[in-house]
Scaffold this motif. Structure first.
Motif, PDB file in Angstrom:
ATOM      1  N   ARG A 358       0.870  -1.162   0.000  1.00 17.37           N
ATOM      2  CA  ARG A 358       0.000   0.000   0.000  1.00 17.37           C
ATOM      3  C   ARG A 358       0.912   1.219   0.000  1.00 17.37           C
ATOM      4  O   ARG A 358       1.891   1.283   0.740  1.00 17.37           O
ATOM      5  CB  ARG A 358      -0.879  -0.021   1.246  1.00 17.37           C
ATOM      6  CG  ARG A 358      -1.830   1.149   1.416  1.00 17.37           C
ATOM      7  CD  ARG A 358      -2.677   0.917   2.653  1.00 17.37           C
ATOM      8  NE  ARG A 358      -1.850   0.619   3.819  1.00 17.37           N
ATOM      9  CZ  ARG A 358      -2.286  -0.039   4.894  1.00 17.37           C
ATOM     10  NH1 ARG A 358      -3.514  -0.516   4.948  1.00 17.37           N
ATOM     11  NH2 ARG A 358      -1.477  -0.255   5.920  1.00 17.37           N
ATOM     12  N   VAL A 379      -6.483  13.795   2.260  1.00 17.39           N
ATOM     13  CA  VAL A 379      -6.824  12.835   3.324  1.00 17.39           C
ATOM     14  C   VAL A 379      -8.325  12.701   3.557  1.00 17.39           C
ATOM     15  O   VAL A 379      -8.779  11.718   4.148  1.00 17.39           O
ATOM     16  CB  VAL A 379      -6.142  13.196   4.666  1.00 17.39           C
ATOM     17  CG1 VAL A 379      -4.635  13.255   4.498  1.00 17.39           C
ATOM     18  CG2 VAL A 379      -6.682  14.481   5.255  1.00 17.39           C
ATOM     19  N   LYS A 381     -12.215  11.916   3.635  1.00 13.38           N
ATOM     20  CA  LYS A 381     -13.043  10.809   3.178  1.00 13.38           C
ATOM     21  C   LYS A 381     -14.492  11.171   3.441  1.00 13.38           C
ATOM     22  O   LYS A 381     -14.859  11.522   4.565  1.00 13.38           O
ATOM     23  CB  LYS A 381     -12.679   9.521   3.919  1.00 13.38           C
ATOM     24  CG  LYS A 381     -13.502   8.323   3.467  1.00 13.38           C
ATOM     25  CD  LYS A 381     -13.116   7.061   4.226  1.00 13.38           C
ATOM     26  CE  LYS A 381     -13.951   5.872   3.766  1.00 13.38           C
ATOM     27  NZ  LYS A 381     -13.612   4.645   4.521  1.00 13.38           N
ATOM     28  N   GLU A 406      -5.219   1.981  11.894  1.00 13.13           N
ATOM     29  CA  GLU A 406      -4.789   1.066  10.836  1.00 13.13           C
ATOM     30  C   GLU A 406      -5.658  -0.180  10.831  1.00 13.13           C
ATOM     31  O   GLU A 406      -6.045  -0.678   9.766  1.00 13.13           O
ATOM     32  CB  GLU A 406      -3.317   0.684  11.041  1.00 13.13           C
ATOM     33  CG  GLU A 406      -2.794  -0.279   9.984  1.00 13.13           C
ATOM     34  CD  GLU A 406      -1.338  -0.650  10.195  1.00 13.13           C
ATOM     35  OE1 GLU A 406      -0.978  -1.800   9.877  1.00 13.13           O
ATOM     36  OE2 GLU A 406      -0.567   0.193  10.679  1.00 13.13           O
ATOM     37  N   ASP A 409      -8.863   0.683   9.288  1.00 10.10           N
ATOM     38  CA  ASP A 409      -8.705   1.329   7.972  1.00 10.10           C
ATOM     39  C   ASP A 409      -9.228   2.769   7.990  1.00 10.10           C
ATOM     40  O   ASP A 409      -9.855   3.231   7.041  1.00 10.10           O
ATOM     41  CB  ASP A 409      -9.398   0.528   6.874  1.00 10.10           C
ATOM     42  CG  ASP A 409      -8.867   0.898   5.481  1.00 10.10           C
ATOM     43  OD1 ASP A 409      -7.740   1.417   5.394  1.00 10.10           O
ATOM     44  OD2 ASP A 409      -9.596   0.680   4.486  1.00 10.10           O
ATOM     45  N   ARG A 411      -8.209   6.420   7.625  1.00 10.72           N
ATOM     46  CA  ARG A 411      -7.036   7.076   7.035  1.00 10.72           C
ATOM     47  C   ARG A 411      -7.240   8.571   6.803  1.00 10.72           C
ATOM     48  O   ARG A 411      -6.343   9.250   6.324  1.00 10.72           O
ATOM     49  CB  ARG A 411      -6.680   6.383   5.721  1.00 10.72           C
ATOM     50  CG  ARG A 411      -6.431   4.887   5.896  1.00 10.72           C
ATOM     51  CD  ARG A 411      -6.249   4.158   4.589  1.00 10.72           C
ATOM     52  NE  ARG A 411      -4.982   4.477   3.959  1.00 10.72           N
ATOM     53  CZ  ARG A 411      -4.587   3.981   2.782  1.00 10.72           C
ATOM     54  NH1 ARG A 411      -5.379   3.161   2.124  1.00 10.72           N
ATOM     55  NH2 ARG A 411      -3.429   4.308   2.278  1.00 10.72           N
ATOM     56  N   ASN A 412      -8.420   9.074   7.160  1.00 14.42           N
ATOM     57  CA  ASN A 412      -8.706  10.493   6.906  1.00 14.42           C
ATOM     58  C   ASN A 412      -8.404  11.341   8.140  1.00 14.42           C
ATOM     59  O   ASN A 412      -9.262  12.038   8.663  1.00 14.42           O
ATOM     60  CB  ASN A 412     -10.165  10.667   6.478  1.00 14.42           C
ATOM     61  CG  ASN A 412     -11.156  10.133   7.504  1.00 14.42           C
ATOM     62  OD1 ASN A 412     -10.910   9.107   8.117  1.00 14.42           O
ATOM     63  ND2 ASN A 412     -12.277  10.819   7.677  1.00 14.42           N
ATOM     64  N   TYR A 413      -7.154  11.283   8.608  1.00 15.52           N
ATOM     65  CA  TYR A 413      -6.779  11.997   9.824  1.00 15.52           C
ATOM     66  C   TYR A 413      -5.539  12.856   9.592  1.00 15.52           C
ATOM     67  O   TYR A 413      -4.749  12.621   8.665  1.00 15.52           O
ATOM     68  CB  TYR A 413      -6.514  11.016  10.971  1.00 15.52           C
ATOM     69  CG  TYR A 413      -5.354  10.075  10.701  1.00 15.52           C
ATOM     70  CD1 TYR A 413      -4.050  10.434  11.028  1.00 15.52           C
ATOM     71  CD2 TYR A 413      -5.567   8.831  10.114  1.00 15.52           C
ATOM     72  CE1 TYR A 413      -2.982   9.595  10.763  1.00 15.52           C
ATOM     73  CE2 TYR A 413      -4.515   7.985   9.850  1.00 15.52           C
ATOM     74  CZ  TYR A 413      -3.221   8.363  10.174  1.00 15.52           C
ATOM     75  OH  TYR A 413      -2.174   7.533   9.899  1.00 15.52           O
ATOM     76  N   HIS A 431       2.651   9.497   8.308  1.00 14.32           N
ATOM     77  CA  HIS A 431       1.455  10.095   8.887  1.00 14.32           C
ATOM     78  C   HIS A 431       1.424  11.590   8.552  1.00 14.32           C
ATOM     79  O   HIS A 431       2.441  12.272   8.687  1.00 14.32           O
ATOM     80  CB  HIS A 431       1.437   9.918  10.408  1.00 14.32           C
ATOM     81  CG  HIS A 431       1.446   8.499  10.861  1.00 14.32           C
ATOM     82  ND1 HIS A 431       0.367   7.663  10.699  1.00 14.32           N
ATOM     83  CD2 HIS A 431       2.416   7.744  11.468  1.00 14.32           C
ATOM     84  CE1 HIS A 431       0.652   6.465  11.190  1.00 14.32           C
ATOM     85  NE2 HIS A 431       1.885   6.492  11.655  1.00 14.32           N
ATOM     86  N   SER A 634      -6.283  -1.250  -1.325  1.00 12.69           N
ATOM     87  CA  SER A 634      -6.357   0.163  -1.691  1.00 12.69           C
ATOM     88  C   SER A 634      -7.447   0.378  -2.720  1.00 12.69           C
ATOM     89  O   SER A 634      -7.681  -0.478  -3.558  1.00 12.69           O
ATOM     90  CB  SER A 634      -5.011   0.630  -2.261  1.00 12.69           C
ATOM     91  OG  SER A 634      -3.992   0.477  -1.308  1.00 12.69           O
TER      92      SER A 634
END
Length: 634
Positions: A358, A379, A381, A406, A409, A411-413, A431, A634
C-alpha cells in the motif's frame, strides 16, 4: 633586467602554469558546486558527494564495498556464484570478497561413517576451490566455521560496519549476479546515500532481486507501472541485498536486546511470521522484518520488466527449498539492456510501499496554510477529516490510536502538535502532520496572546486546531477533533453525526468534538470566535480555576459555543461508548453497539494500558509499534 636567454624558459613556464590552472578549473566545472567544495575542502562530510548525468560516479575516498558470500555445502552453487561475481565490471575500484563457509552438522558415527566421509570430502572440495579462486579486485577473506551455525547466524555475524562509508552486499551461494550489478549499486549509493538532497534515514539498503512477494496477508497485488524502474518497499530481499551501515548496526543492537529478553519476532498479519513459527531460529528474516516494522524503514527495489533482475536465485535445494526450483528471474546483462541503467530519479519522485504493498507518502509535514489545503483534500473521506491533537496525549497512547486506525482502515486523519522529534518521526513514517508553531506564524493575532509556559501550550493548541477547523469549513469539509483520550472500537465510530438539525456535537469532558460543514457553522467559526476561545482559556488558566482534566481545546471550544447560544448536541458517552472510570478494575464489556472508549483527560499511562489491554484495545508492543500488520485493499 632579465637576460634574453632566460626569457624563453620563463615564457614557456608561464604558458604551462596557465594551462594547468585552466585545466584544473575547467575540470571542476564538470561537477556540481557541492562536489567542487568537497574536492577543494576534503574535510566536508561524505554527504556532499553526488552523481550527475554524464559525469563519473562519485564516492568519498574512504568508500568501502565488501561482498559477503554465505556458503554451506553446495559446491556447484558456490562456484557459479563466485564466477559471476568475478565477471562483474568493477572498473578500477577496490572491492573485497569475504566468503563465510558454514560447517556441516554433526554426524552420528555409529551409523554414519560413510556419510561423514562424504561430508568431509565435500568440505575439502569447497575449501580447495575457494582457496584457489582468484580475486584480483581486492582482499579475499575466507571464514570456515568450526561448527554448524545455520543461516541465521551466517547473516547476522557476517558484518559489523567499521565506518559509515562501508557497505555490504550479501549473497547466498545459489545466487548469480549480472556483470552490471556493481556499477548500478555504486551509482545507487552515490545518488541515495551520499547525495544529501536524496538521502533519507528511512532507507536501509537496496535489493537486486526481482520483486515478487507481498508479505502482508491479504495485501495488494504487487503491481507497478512500466515506467517505474526504482521504488521503495519495506520487505528485505535475501537474493542480493545491499546493506547500509547505520541501519544494520541499529538492527544488530535491537536484535541483541530482544533476543536477551526472549522477545520473539512475532508480527501478526505477516506471512513471514508463519515461517518463523514453523522454522524458528533457522531463519533470520522475521527478526529483521520486525525491526523494519518498528522503525518504519524501507528498501530500494528495481523493476526492469520482463522478469529481469541484476541478481537471480537458482533456488537450489537447501534451507529454504526442499528441492531445486530453478532460476526465479532472467539475468539482465549488456545484451538485454534496453534502457539507461544508471538513470536514477530524485528520491522525491519515487513511490514508497509498506508490507501490504500500500503506498506510503513520507514527510507530509505541513508548515503553512498554503500547504494545508492540498493535504486536507488528499486525506478527506466523505468530506470529513479527523484532527488528532498531540498536545496533551502520551506518545505511546497516540501510537496506540494510530495502530487502531490502521486496524479499522481509518485514514482520513491529521495530527497537530508542537515541533518535536515525535512529530517529525510520525511524518517520516507517512502520517500527515501539522507543525503548529510554523503554521501559526501565518496568523497575525497569534503574537498578541502573550502567554507563557503551559498557558502558551494550551493557547497554541486552541489557535492551531481552531484555524485548521476553519480551513476545513472553507473547503466544505466536516471535522472531528480528538484530544487524545479516546480510542475507536468500530469502523463507524466517526459516523454518528447524522442529525441535520445540529452542526456541533460534543463530548466536552472526554475531548471529542464534531463540526459539521455548513453555512451556519462557517458563520460562527470565524477568526474572532477562535480568538475568544483562546482568551477564555488564558483567563481560566491565569486564575487557576480550571481542573487539569478540562485543559484542552474541546472543553473551551464547547464552552464558548454554548456562551454564544449555539445549539450543541451532547454525545451521551455511556450510550455511545464505554467510559473507563477511576475505579475501573474488571474486564470492560464493549458490546456490539459501542463505538468508542473514553477516559478522563490526563489519565496515567500505566492505568490506561492495563484497562485497554483487558478490552483488547492496546495494540502496541514494547517498541511502541503496532503488534500486527493489517492489510486493506487500496
Amino acid at each position: 633586467m632579465i637576460p634574453k636567454s632566460r626569457l624563453l624558459p620563463l615564457f614557456l613556464l608561464s604558458l604551462f602554469s596557465l594551462f594547468l590552472y585552466s585545466y584544473y578549473h575547467s575540470s571542476l566545472h564538470l561537477f556540481a558546486p557541492e562536489t567542487v567544495d568537497s574536492i577543494v575542502n576534503p574535510t566536508n562530510s561524505p554527504s556532499s558527494y553526488s552523481n550527475h548525468p554524464g559525469n563519473p560516479i562519485l564516492v568519498p575516498p574512504n568508500f568501502t564495498f565488501i561482498i559477503k558470500v554465505l556458503a554451506f555445502d553446495r559446491f556447484d552453487s558456490l562456484s557459479r556464484c563466485l564466477r559471476s561475481l568475478a565477471n562483474a565490471d568493477y572498473g578500477h575500484d577496490k572491492v573485497h570478497l569475504h566468503v563465510f563457509i558454514d560447517h556441516f552438522k554433526e554426524v552420528d558415527l555409529r551409523n554414519g561413517s560413510e556419510v561423514l566421509s562424504k561430508k568431509l570430502e565435500e568440505s575439502s572440495r569447497i575449501l580447495d576451490f575457494v582457496d584457489g579462486f582468484s580475486w584480483r579486485f581486492g582482499e579475499k577473506f575466507v571464514h570456515y566455521r568450526t561448527g554448524n551455525v545455520g543461516l541465521q547466524a551466517q547473516w547476522l555475524e557476517a558484518w559489523w560496519p567499521s565506518s559509515d562509508d562501508e557497505f555490504a552486499f550479501v549473497v547466498e551461494d545459489d545466487l548469480e549476479v549480472s556483470p552490471l550489478y556493481y556499477e548500478f549499486l555504486k551509482a545507487l549509493i552515490s545518488n541515495y546515500y551520499y547525495n544529501s538532497s536524496n538521502f533519507s534515514p528511512s532507507i536501509y539498503g537496496a535489493s537486486l532481486q526481482r520483486p515478487r512477494f507481498v508479505a502482508g496477508k491479504h495485501g495488494n497485488k504487487l503491481q507497478l507501472g512500466s515506467g517505474t524502474r526504482l521504488f521503495l518497499y519495506q520487505l528485505v530481499g535475501t537474493w542480493g541485498q545491499l546493506l547500509f551501515p547505520k541501519p544494520w548496526k541499529e538492527f544488530r543492537l535491537w536484535y541483541d536486546e530482544h533476543k536477551a529478553k526472549n522477545i520473539k519476532p512475532v508480527l501478526e498479519g505477516m506471512v513471514t511470521t508463519g515461517w518463523y513459527k514453523k522454522m524458528g531460529e533457522r531463519i533470520w528474516t522475521p527478526w529483521f522484518i520486525k525491526f523494519i516494522h518498528s522503525r518504519s524503514y524501507f528498501n530500494i527495489y528495481t523493476n526492469f520488466l520482463r522478469e529481469r533482475a541484476l541478481s537471480v536465485s537458482h533456488r537450489d535445494a537447501g534451507v529454504n527449498y526442499g528441492k531445486t526450483a530453478g532460476p526465479d528471474s532472467y539475468l539482465l546483462d549488456e545484451s538485454s539492456l534496453d534502457f539507461n541503467l544508471l538513470e536514477m530519479l530524485p528520491l522525491s519522485n519515487l513511490k514508497w510501499y509498506d508490507f501490504c504493498f500500500r503506498e506510503v507518502i513520507p514527510e507530509r509535514a505541513v508548515r503553512s496554510f498554503d500547504e494545508l489545503n492540498p493535504l486536507l483534500k488528499s486525506v478527506q473521506k466523505d468530506n470529513t477529516i479527523i484532527l488528532l491533537s498531540t498536545f496533551g496525549a502520551s506518545q505511546t497512547v497516540m501510537r496506540n490510536m494510530l495502530c487502531l486506525f490502521e486496524r479499522l482502515d481509518v485514514r482520513n486523519y491529521i495530527l497537530l502538535g508542537p515541533e518535536s522529534d515525535f512529530l517529525l518521526d510520525l511524518a517520516r513514517r507517512g502520517h500527515p502532520v501539522v507543525n503548529v508553531q510554523q503554521l501559526l506564524n501565518g496568523v497575525g493575532g497569534y503574537k498578541l496572546m502573550g502567554s507563557q509556559g503551559s498557558n502558551a501550550k494550551l493557547i497554541r493548541e486552541i489557535l492551531s486546531v481552531g484555524f485548521v477547523i476553519k480551513k476545513c469549513l472553507d473547503s466544505h469539509y466536516s471535522s472531528w477533533v480528538i484530544v487524545g483520550n479516546m480510542v475507536p472500537i468500530s469502523v463507524d465510530a466517526f459516523s454518528i453525526a447524522n442529525e441535520p438539525s445540529y452542526d456541533f456535537f460534543s463530548a466536552r469532558d472526554s475531548g471529542l468534538l464534531f463540526v459539521r460543514s455548513s453555512a451556519a457553522a462557517s458563520n460562527i467559526w470565524i477568526d474572532d470566535f477562535i480568538y475568544r476561545v483562546a482568551e477564555a482559556a488564558k483567563a481560566s488558566m491565569e486564575d487557576n480555576s480550571l481542573s487539569s482534566e478540562h485543559r484542552h481545546f474541546v472543553y473551551f471550544a464547547s464552552e464558548s459555543l454554548q456562551t454564544n447560544g449555539v445549539r450543541i448536541k451532547k454525545i451521551n458517552e455511556l450510550s455511545f461508548g464505554v467510559k473507563i472510570f477511576s475505579n475501573y478494575t474488571s474486564h470492560t464489556s464493549l458490546g456490539d453497539d459501542k463505538k468508542i472508549i473514553f477516559w478522563p483527560y490526563g489519565r496515567e499511562l500505566d492505568y490506561l494500558q492495563k484497562a485497554l489491554q483487558s478490552s483488547g484495545m492496546w495494540v502496541v508492543d514494547g517498541d511502541s509499534s503496532c503488534v500486527a500488520v493489517v492489510c486493506h485493499h487500496s
